[in-house]
Motif scaffolding. Structure first.
Motif, PDB file in Angstrom:
ATOM      1  N   LEU A 184       0.820  -1.212   0.000  1.00  0.00           N
ATOM      2  CA  LEU A 184       0.000   0.000   0.000  1.00  0.00           C
ATOM      3  C   LEU A 184       0.857   1.267   0.000  1.00  0.00           C
ATOM      4  O   LEU A 184       0.518   2.275  -0.615  1.00  0.00           O
ATOM      5  CB  LEU A 184      -0.841  -0.038   1.286  1.00  0.00           C
ATOM      6  N   MET A 185       1.971   1.192   0.710  1.00  0.00           N
ATOM      7  CA  MET A 185       2.707   2.417   1.026  1.00  0.00           C
ATOM      8  C   MET A 185       3.972   2.644   0.185  1.00  0.00           C
ATOM      9  O   MET A 185       4.233   3.770  -0.226  1.00  0.00           O
ATOM     10  CB  MET A 185       3.140   2.398   2.496  1.00  0.00           C
ATOM     11  N   ARG A 186       4.751   1.590  -0.015  1.00  0.00           N
ATOM     12  CA  ARG A 186       6.130   1.835  -0.448  1.00  0.00           C
ATOM     13  C   ARG A 186       6.225   2.503  -1.824  1.00  0.00           C
ATOM     14  O   ARG A 186       7.141   3.259  -2.091  1.00  0.00           O
ATOM     15  CB  ARG A 186       6.937   0.541  -0.406  1.00  0.00           C
ATOM     16  N   ARG A 187       5.256   2.196  -2.705  1.00  0.00           N
ATOM     17  CA  ARG A 187       5.371   2.774  -4.049  1.00  0.00           C
ATOM     18  C   ARG A 187       5.298   4.307  -4.031  1.00  0.00           C
ATOM     19  O   ARG A 187       5.808   4.974  -4.930  1.00  0.00           O
ATOM     20  CB  ARG A 187       4.355   2.171  -4.999  1.00  0.00           C
ATOM     21  N   HIS A 188       4.701   4.878  -2.981  1.00  0.00           N
ATOM     22  CA  HIS A 188       4.630   6.350  -2.893  1.00  0.00           C
ATOM     23  C   HIS A 188       6.009   6.958  -2.626  1.00  0.00           C
ATOM     24  O   HIS A 188       6.188   8.164  -2.758  1.00  0.00           O
ATOM     25  CB  HIS A 188       3.659   6.770  -1.783  1.00  0.00           C
ATOM     26  N   GLN A 189       6.924   6.130  -2.221  1.00  0.00           N
ATOM     27  CA  GLN A 189       8.272   6.598  -1.920  1.00  0.00           C
ATOM     28  C   GLN A 189       9.113   6.717  -3.203  1.00  0.00           C
ATOM     29  O   GLN A 189      10.063   7.481  -3.261  1.00  0.00           O
ATOM     30  CB  GLN A 189       8.878   5.563  -0.970  1.00  0.00           C
ATOM     31  N   TYR A 190       8.743   5.918  -4.215  1.00  0.00           N
ATOM     32  CA  TYR A 190       9.586   5.797  -5.411  1.00  0.00           C
ATOM     33  C   TYR A 190       9.505   7.031  -6.299  1.00  0.00           C
ATOM     34  O   TYR A 190       8.517   7.750  -6.302  1.00  0.00           O
ATOM     35  CB  TYR A 190       9.135   4.577  -6.240  1.00  0.00           C
ATOM     36  N   PHE A 191      10.567   7.214  -7.066  1.00  0.00           N
ATOM     37  CA  PHE A 191      10.546   8.221  -8.117  1.00  0.00           C
ATOM     38  C   PHE A 191      10.971   7.555  -9.416  1.00  0.00           C
ATOM     39  O   PHE A 191      12.026   6.903  -9.471  1.00  0.00           O
ATOM     40  CB  PHE A 191      11.508   9.371  -7.799  1.00  0.00           C
ATOM     41  N   ALA A 192      10.138   7.680 -10.444  1.00  0.00           N
ATOM     42  CA  ALA A 192      10.485   7.100 -11.747  1.00  0.00           C
ATOM     43  C   ALA A 192      10.423   8.188 -12.808  1.00  0.00           C
ATOM     44  O   ALA A 192       9.524   9.041 -12.782  1.00  0.00           O
ATOM     45  CB  ALA A 192       9.512   5.973 -12.090  1.00  0.00           C
ATOM     46  N   TRP A 193      11.381   8.183 -13.714  1.00  0.00           N
ATOM     47  CA  TRP A 193      11.374   9.171 -14.794  1.00  0.00           C
ATOM     48  C   TRP A 193      12.057   8.605 -16.035  1.00  0.00           C
ATOM     49  O   TRP A 193      13.249   8.337 -16.039  1.00  0.00           O
ATOM     50  CB  TRP A 193      12.095  10.449 -14.350  1.00  0.00           C
ATOM     51  N   SER A 194      11.229   8.415 -17.073  1.00  0.00           N
ATOM     52  CA  SER A 194      11.813   7.971 -18.348  1.00  0.00           C
ATOM     53  C   SER A 194      11.599   9.040 -19.412  1.00  0.00           C
ATOM     54  O   SER A 194      11.862   8.813 -20.591  1.00  0.00           O
ATOM     55  CB  SER A 194      11.189   6.638 -18.780  1.00  0.00           C
ATOM     56  N   GLY A 195      11.104  10.230 -18.972  1.00  0.00           N
ATOM     57  CA  GLY A 195      10.824  11.299 -19.926  1.00  0.00           C
ATOM     58  C   GLY A 195      12.023  12.171 -20.200  1.00  0.00           C
ATOM     59  O   GLY A 195      11.953  13.391 -20.003  1.00  0.00           O
ATOM     60  N   TRP A 196      13.105  11.583 -20.556  1.00  0.00           N
ATOM     61  CA  TRP A 196      14.289  12.334 -20.984  1.00  0.00           C
ATOM     62  C   TRP A 196      15.059  11.431 -21.949  1.00  0.00           C
ATOM     63  O   TRP A 196      14.615  10.312 -22.227  1.00  0.00           O
ATOM     64  CB  TRP A 196      15.145  12.776 -19.786  1.00  0.00           C
ATOM     65  N   SER A 197      16.189  11.888 -22.433  1.00  0.00           N
ATOM     66  CA  SER A 197      16.825  11.120 -23.501  1.00  0.00           C
ATOM     67  C   SER A 197      17.777  10.033 -23.001  1.00  0.00           C
ATOM     68  O   SER A 197      18.357   9.314 -23.796  1.00  0.00           O
ATOM     69  CB  SER A 197      17.553  12.067 -24.457  1.00  0.00           C
ATOM     70  N   GLY A 198      17.917   9.909 -21.675  1.00  0.00           N
ATOM     71  CA  GLY A 198      18.845   8.900 -21.158  1.00  0.00           C
ATOM     72  C   GLY A 198      18.129   7.662 -20.640  1.00  0.00           C
ATOM     73  O   GLY A 198      16.970   7.401 -20.963  1.00  0.00           O
ATOM     74  N   TYR A 199      18.837   6.914 -19.794  1.00  0.00           N
ATOM     75  CA  TYR A 199      18.290   5.672 -19.226  1.00  0.00           C
ATOM     76  C   TYR A 199      17.092   5.978 -18.327  1.00  0.00           C
ATOM     77  O   TYR A 199      16.970   7.070 -17.776  1.00  0.00           O
ATOM     78  CB  TYR A 199      19.390   4.941 -18.447  1.00  0.00           C
ATOM     79  N   SER A 200      16.226   4.993 -18.150  1.00  0.00           N
ATOM     80  CA  SER A 200      15.065   5.188 -17.279  1.00  0.00           C
ATOM     81  C   SER A 200      15.506   5.172 -15.822  1.00  0.00           C
ATOM     82  O   SER A 200      16.220   4.266 -15.392  1.00  0.00           O
ATOM     83  CB  SER A 200      14.041   4.071 -17.488  1.00  0.00           C
TER      84      SER A 200
END
Ligand SMILES: Cc1ncc(COP(=O)(O)O)c(C=O)c1O
Length: 482
Positions: A264-280
């Motif tokens: 329920l909780m841990r995913r709110h901690q994550y940061f994901a960003w693939s909206g740039w020209s490098g690696y995800s």
């Protein structure tokens, strides 16, 4: 010594560089002889050698990418499983290995904020409810993540959180409540069960800060010491921080944030960003690229010591802490603050200046930690007792008695409580120049800490903390000037 002011034209010999590092270390306090009562945790030469070997093996592996370095992720999972077991997390608990207590607290507050954004979208100004004894890193988290800290006074005798006052301060904007087990400053454990009931009643998240206690209280509890309730099995507790690099005797850079309801909780901690020209980027923690050394060393020491090893360490540390506590209670000029039953304690004095005491002890090569007056707590000295301090603590006590006696003369003074009027007036409309001038005054040329800190500490102690914070920022900013 080499010229450190410029990038060297030619490289230097490794032995020569290591010798220089060793020489530079002579400036530091000698923790190796157990003369530092905080900052350093040393479980002995064999443990230290293992930490170094394990850390070195994983020094270069990058925790950024678990698909490239799956063994680092496996080590993290092993460590977390052990932590969850110690904290009675149950089937659903999950966590993340972090770089330290501060990062665990930052992530917990970020998780709470983002969880509230999803589940209580009507909240536009989220509030964090915390006793005045909560660690400063919660305020850092509030500052970073735009959460309002709501600070509640503690009981002035026990220095533990006051559940009635905490309950009264809950508002429609409260997203999480905080308590400590134990608090750093006084080493006392907040009433976690009562606070958990409040969290349940008001549908709040509840973080127990077990940073310093996480690798100590479970063993103290098993040994029969009076720890009270503190872990994830207490109804209402939703998340816990626990540090391995303190009383877990791991290498620095090792802590965890654990959630009772992991999915329920841990995913709110994550940061994901693939909206740039490098690696995800998919980061569970603040850092992205990070050495896997800390997790490898942590895994190694936990497995080396095992439960029995930690039980032995805690038993010995508890005995020494008890002896230190009763010795301090027997020094008439000193007064223990609160009723700590663990290995952290604080004492103040109505008779002598405790900041001067810290300086006298420094001259005898002991480091004891001055703490400013705040809220119910007067100016005081903090001690964290750990394995490294055990061999010399009786010598420490005899030096402490001697220093107190030296200071207890007719003109003895206690730490300054109020600022002299002319100085207080200067702060009515403080300018950046004022802070800069004062910082320079404290630090000579401004590049090193003053030799004697007691006068500086006395002045800082008497200031409102907001003024003090600006002043120490200026001061340290100068100190780091290159
Ligand atoms: C109760 C508590 N919380 C948080 C922290 C912050 O931990 P760190 O210094 O590892 O960032 C500490 C440090 O002593 C602590 O005692």
């Amino acid at each position: 010594m080499s010229d450190t002011s410029a990038f060297p034209q030619q490289g230097r010999d490794s032995d020569d560089l290591l010798a220089e590092l060793k020489e530079r270390q002579n400036k530091d306090l000698n923790w190796r002889e157990g003369r530092v009562f905080s900052y350093v945790y040393d479980a002995g030469p064999e443990a230290m050698a293992l930490l170094k070997d394990a850390f070195n093996m994983y020094l270069t592996e990058n925790g950024l990418d678990p698909t490239t370095f799956p063994s680092a992720m496996e080590l993290e999972k092993d460590v977390l499983r052990m932590a969850i077991e110690l904290m009675n997390g149950g089937e659903e608990a999950e966590g993340t290995f972090t770089s330290g207590g501060t990062e665990s607290l930052l992530l917990s507050v970020k998780t709470a904020r983002d969880y509230a954004r999803e589940n209580k979208p009507e909240i536009s100004l989220p509030e964090l409810l915390l006793p005045e004894t909560a660690h400063a890193s919660f305020f850092k988290a509030c500052h970073y993540f735009d959460v309002k800290p709501v600070v509640i006074p503690v009981d002035p005798v026990s220095f533990t959180a006051d559940p009635v006052a905490m309950a009264e301060a809950v508002t429609a904007n409260t997203i999480m409540m905080v308590a400590s087990a134990p608090s750093y400053a006084h080493g006392v454990i907040d009433p976690i069960r009562e606070l958990g009931e409040i969290a349940l009643k008001h549908d709040l998240l509840f973080h127990v800060d077990c940073c310093v206690g996480g690798m100590y209280l479970p063993f103290a509890n098993e040994l029969g010491f009076d720890t009270g309730d503190f872990d994830l099995s207490v109804p209402g507790v939703t998340q816990i921080s626990m540090d391995f690099h303190k009383l877990g005797y791991a290498a620095k850079g090792a802590s965890a944030i654990l959630y009772k309801h992991g999915q329920l909780m841990r995913r709110h901690q994550y940061f994901a960003w693939s909206g740039w020209s490098g690696y995800s980027v998919i980061n569970p923690t603040v850092m992205s690229t990070k050495s896997a050394g800390p997790v490898a060393a942590c895994w190694a020491i936990m497995n080396k010591l095992g439960k029995q090893g930690y039980l032995d360490l805690v038993q010995k540390t508890q005995s020494a802490s008890e002896e230190i506590r009763s010795a301090i209670a027997d020094i008439p000029q000193l007064k223990l603050l609160g009723d700590s039953k663990m290995n952290l304690l604080a004492f103040s004095s109505d008779k002598i200046d405790v900041f001067k005491l810290a300086e006298r002890m420094k001259k005898r090569n002991w480091y004891i930690q001055p703490q400013f007056a705040f809220g119910a707590s007067p100016a005081n000295i903090h001690l964290t007792i750990s394995h490294g301090n055990l061999a010399g603590f009786r010598e420490f006590l005899s030096d402490l008695r001697a220093c107190v006696a030296e200071l207890d003369t007719d003109d003895a003074q206690t730490a300054m409580v109020d600022l002299p009027e002319e100085i207080a007036a200067l702060f009515e409309n403080p300018s950046p120049q004022l802070f800069s001038d004062l910082a320079a005054m404290f630090g000579g040329d401004g590049t090193e800490a003053p030799e004697n800190m007691d006068e500086v500490n006395n002045l800082l102690n008497a200031m409102p903390h907001q003024i003090r914070d600006q002043l120490i920022t200026e001061f340290v900013n100068r100190m780091f000037s290159t």
